[in-house]
Design a protein around this motif. Sequence first.
Motif: not given
Lengths: 201, 201
Positions: B20-22, B70-74, B77-79, B109-118
């Motif tokens: 979702s972030q990419r 680990r994939f997020a760090r790769y 992305l924040p994790v 935008r809402y979806a990206r934001t909810i994903f990132r917050a959680h």
Amino acid sequence: MPKTVQFYFDFISPYAYLASQRIDEIAGRHGRVVDWCPVLLGITMFKVMGVKAVPETPLKGAYAAHDWPRFARYLGLPVAPGANIHLPPLPPLRGFVWLKDRDPILAARYARTIFRAHWGEGRDMSSLGALLAEAQTLGIDGGALQSAIDSDHVKSRLREQVDAAITAGVFGCPTFVIDGEMFWGADRLDQVDQWLARGGW
Amino acid sequence: MPKTVQFYFDFISPYAYLASQRIDEIAGRHGRVVDWCPVLLGITMFKVMGVKAVPETPLKGAYAAHDWPRFARYLGLPVAPGANIHLPPLPPLRGFVWLKDRDPILAARYARTIFRAHWGEGRDMSSLGALLAEAQTLGIDGGALQSAIDSDHVKSRLREQVDAAITAGVFGCPTFVIDGEMFWGADRLDQVDQWLARGGW
């Protein structure tokens, strides 16, 4: 002794075929050798997890049948899209186990060759005759290989190695382990390469 | 009208978070817009396939818990490795469906934001209060969102969209579809990028 990358494979997996044709080159570039380790995906691991084989899984089965040949083309590998997805894995894996106890480098060559013949070139390795003929092209004695496939000692060596894989947490294939760090899936070859290059992240 | 890339997601999947972030950036580089499409991975799709949820699958569950951070760090992305893996997906997905019918760009935008917050920042979106507060940071009316989440019309819109996804052959998430060509998994973002760049292979 160079350090290793453990590579867990089962001949029934076309995704393991993809990895089998690339992993030695990737490991070698970082000064490592590949330790080829057999697993029994359908016969043992899917039962431990309580899941069905991919070809029998609704939706996912159809996707995988289309995906793996496309993935092979992406990697520039030969592909036989009609390859028999019901390859019985025990004979070629027992042959591998027997060879590895004698000559790990030849065993890896045998595994790469069987994978490519079956999934890349469409020669069905379900037939014992075809398997022995393929092995003989590498100078392996067909009669000795056939005896090994039937041997109780080899059968129990394979079981031990599959049990050890499960104890190590391996659940699918291809799986790669670098200094205890596990990566699952042919689509993780890039991460394996990067982990070796950077020593982790 | 620019061509689209369909992106199927469920908030319960940390791998969908990664994608979702990419995905918008990748699609945009090739002149495409992303059509964000909701699915219900655990509630519907795993039942169609007859499989268990990943966290409840022996061996694979433990792997995924270690792998996705680990994939997020790769990916840089924040994790939040301790993020609640039992996020109930219906409230945030119903909110998405309601928003998409009104403003697809705001819905994404809402979806990206909810994903990132959680999954990225560890604010648990299982609580309705936290979900509404997060949406309000984007200028979304909290009361209207709460009513939408409780609305029978929105519930049935979500069911229709999940049924349509299954009819299209979608079985997991994240899934990407480019002109009918389906790719499954956050680890296929590179292939999605290449498929868009080359027009297939």
